[in-house]
Design a protein around this motif. Structure first.
Motif, short mmCIF file in Angstrom:
data_model
loop_
_atom_site.label_atom_id
_atom_site.label_comp_id
_atom_site.label_asym_id
_atom_site.label_seq_id
_atom_site.Cartn_x
_atom_site.Cartn_y
_atom_site.Cartn_z
N HIS A 76 0.85 -1.19 0.00
CA HIS A 76 0.00 0.00 0.00
C HIS A 76 0.89 1.24 0.00
O HIS A 76 2.07 1.17 0.33
N GLY A 77 0.30 2.36 -0.36
CA GLY A 77 1.07 3.59 -0.36
C GLY A 77 0.20 4.80 -0.62
O GLY A 77 -1.03 4.72 -0.69
N SER A 78 0.86 5.93 -0.74
CA SER A 78 0.18 7.18 -1.11
C SER A 78 0.99 7.83 -2.23
O SER A 78 2.23 7.75 -2.24
N TRP A 79 0.30 8.47 -3.15
CA TRP A 79 0.96 9.05 -4.31
C TRP A 79 0.14 10.22 -4.84
O TRP A 79 -1.02 10.42 -4.46
N GLU A 126 -3.44 15.33 -7.78
CA GLU A 126 -4.46 14.65 -6.98
C GLU A 126 -3.80 13.55 -6.16
O GLU A 126 -3.18 12.63 -6.70
N ARG A 127 -3.95 13.63 -4.84
CA ARG A 127 -3.33 12.65 -3.93
C ARG A 127 -4.28 11.49 -3.69
O ARG A 127 -5.48 11.68 -3.50
N THR A 128 -3.71 10.30 -3.72
CA THR A 128 -4.49 9.07 -3.53
C THR A 128 -3.73 8.16 -2.57
O THR A 128 -2.50 8.17 -2.52
N GLU A 129 -4.50 7.36 -1.83
CA GLU A 129 -3.91 6.40 -0.89
C GLU A 129 -4.63 5.08 -1.04
O GLU A 129 -5.85 5.03 -1.18
#
Length: 472
Positions: free
Chosen positions: A85-88, A93-96
């Motif tokens: 899993h991660g965040s980018w 636009e930020r997504t996790e």
């Protein structure tokens, strides 16, 4: 770019099993713990992921309404998945969430740019001898586009002068495999499969003892290892083997010297690297669960919660603002106490605890009669029931998960919790009739609940009594 990365779950438990078929997924269903309910824990089958030899993943629906923990080959192993899993951020636009092949592609990466490393070890012998030669380690490194199953071959260090596992031989510690992402399952995962649950010994085991008739193919460990000559230091209370007798050969009957036996459990680290980001998780291998529908009253989750959320239950607002949630938490604890009671032979534990009390009394010169009286006396047998004390305990605990019954009990006996639940960390060596009854904790003292659990019970009982008229 991918900004953060972690593995889910951060800690997973695998369970040994010789069957080639992993155990099916299941969840706990609603338990009927009303006063006239069944009192049984319900295990409900859930969909499972099936991993093929080529790495293909397929979701299998539940096969009937029962969970199969064993088959003709033996126990089915518990084989956990680790998911990246991660965040980018893409176009601001930020997504996790789970990192998929599409996320990799958005940053010009493929599964070939993903690197996995799994390091596991069995340090039971090393923990006793403190000799690095008795370590059993295995390490594998795999690229994210390699989907064949990779074995974890446990061996002694290459530099070992007296290796426990001879060169050219190994103890299987399980295997790992990377599923092949596809349109249905695009996530990045790794599956850990534990070993079969076998025991291995030195080449001369059958000459030393006939108590452990292992197959010849499992007798290849070195007789020259320090583990095969280890003896615990009973005179100085050796903390490495507390409680005593933890290894084969420890008893006076066997001579006290280790027979050199080793099992195939292990624990270790799972590491994934993508570019400059690295995430780690732990895996722990344990024996098969002989009571899979019996939860412990104090779990690993309770211990971790006690470390980070202990103070919250001491705040009066915790209960006053969340009365329903608190009541459900208390009920869950008593449900698990009932389940644990169903898995414990209280008669045998009480007999052992009585013996320990007598030993404590003899060592300090106090009256043995008083020491014996601390635990339960041998109960009058019940017709048709072999374990009378166990049955009596189960009948009493059967009532407590009904909150109405427990609340009435608290109203009638204000000090019930303090009187019948053992407080934590008292370092009191005496076993008595407080709950948990007659069970030894990992610190060799009588077992207790966590500090958070105990403080929650006391605070909840106080709230139940708050509106009770004195003398009523």
């Amino acid at each position: 770019m991918i900004e953060k990365m972690w593995l889910n779950p951060p800690l997973a438990f695998a369970r040994l099993g010789p069957s080639p078929e992993p155990c099916e997924n299941y969840r706990y269903g609603p338990n009927d713990l009303t006063p006239r309910g069944t009192g049984k824990t319900v295990a409900v089958p859930a969909p499972s992921l099936v991993l093929a030899a080529d790495g293909t993943l397929e979701e299998r629906p539940p096969q009937g309404d029962q969970v199969r923990f064993k088959d003709e080959r033996g126990f089915r192993p518990i084989c956990p998945f680790f998911e990246v899993h991660g965040s980018w951020a893409i176009d601001g636009e930020r997504t996790e969430g789970p990192i998929t092949t599409d996320v990799l592609g958005a940053f010009g990466l493929t599964t070939a740019d993903v690197r996995w490393k799994v390091e596991v070890a069995n340090l039971k012998a090393h923990q006793c001898t403190r000799a690095d030669d008795d370590r059993i380690d295995a390490t594998v490194e795999i690229a994210g586009n390699q989907h064949q199953k990779t074995p974890l071959e446990g061996g002694s260090p290459r530099t070992a002068a007296r290796p426990l596992v001879p060169p050219g031989r190994h103890i299987p510690l399980g295997s790992v495999q990377i599923p092949r992402p596809d349109a249905e399952f695009p996530e990045l995962r790794l599956r850990f499969t534990p070993a079969a649950g076998l025991v291995y010994g030195p080449t001369n085991l059958l000459q030393r003892t006939t108590r452990y008739p292992l197959p010849t193919e499992q007798l290849f460990l070195s007789t020259n290892s320090r583990w095969c000559e280890f003896r615990e230091d009973n005179d100085n209370g050796d903390p490495r083997t507390a409680p005593s007798g933890l290894y084969a050969g420890a008893s006076d009957e066997d001579g006290g010297t280790s027979f050199g036996l080793v099992d195939d459990v292990c624990d270790g680290l799972v590491t994934v690297t993508v570019g400059e980001l690295t995430a780690r998780a732990r895996v722990v291998v344990t024996p098969p669960d002989f009571a899979p529908d019996r939860r412990p009253f104090t779990s690993l989750a309770d211990g971790l919660t006690d470390r980070v959320k202990r103070a919250e239950v001491r705040d009066p607002a915790y209960i006053s603002q969340n009365p329903q949630l608190t009541a459900l938490e208390v009920r869950d604890l008593f449900e698990r106490a009932l389940e644990a009671m169903d898995a414990v032979n209280v008669d045998a534990q009480n007999q052992r605890a009585t013996g320990e009390n007598i030993g404590n009394a003899q060592s300090e010169g106090s009256p043995i009669v008083e020491a014996r009286a601390r635990t339960f006396p041998t109960p009058v047998p019940l017709a048709g029931i072999t374990l009378a004390l166990t049955e009596r305990g189960r009948r009493k605990h059967r009532r407590f998960p009904a909150l109405e019954v427990l609340e009435d009990l608290i109203r009638e006996q204000p000090d019930f919790i303090q009187q019948f639940v053992r407080p934590p960390a008292t370092e009191d060596p005496w076993y008595d009739r407080r709950m948990p009854v007659a069970v030894r904790g990992s610190d060799a003292f009588p077992m207790h609940v966590t500090r958070r659990q105990y403080d929650l019970l006391v605070a909840w009982a106080r709230s139940v009594r708050a509106n009770v008229q004195e003398g009523s």
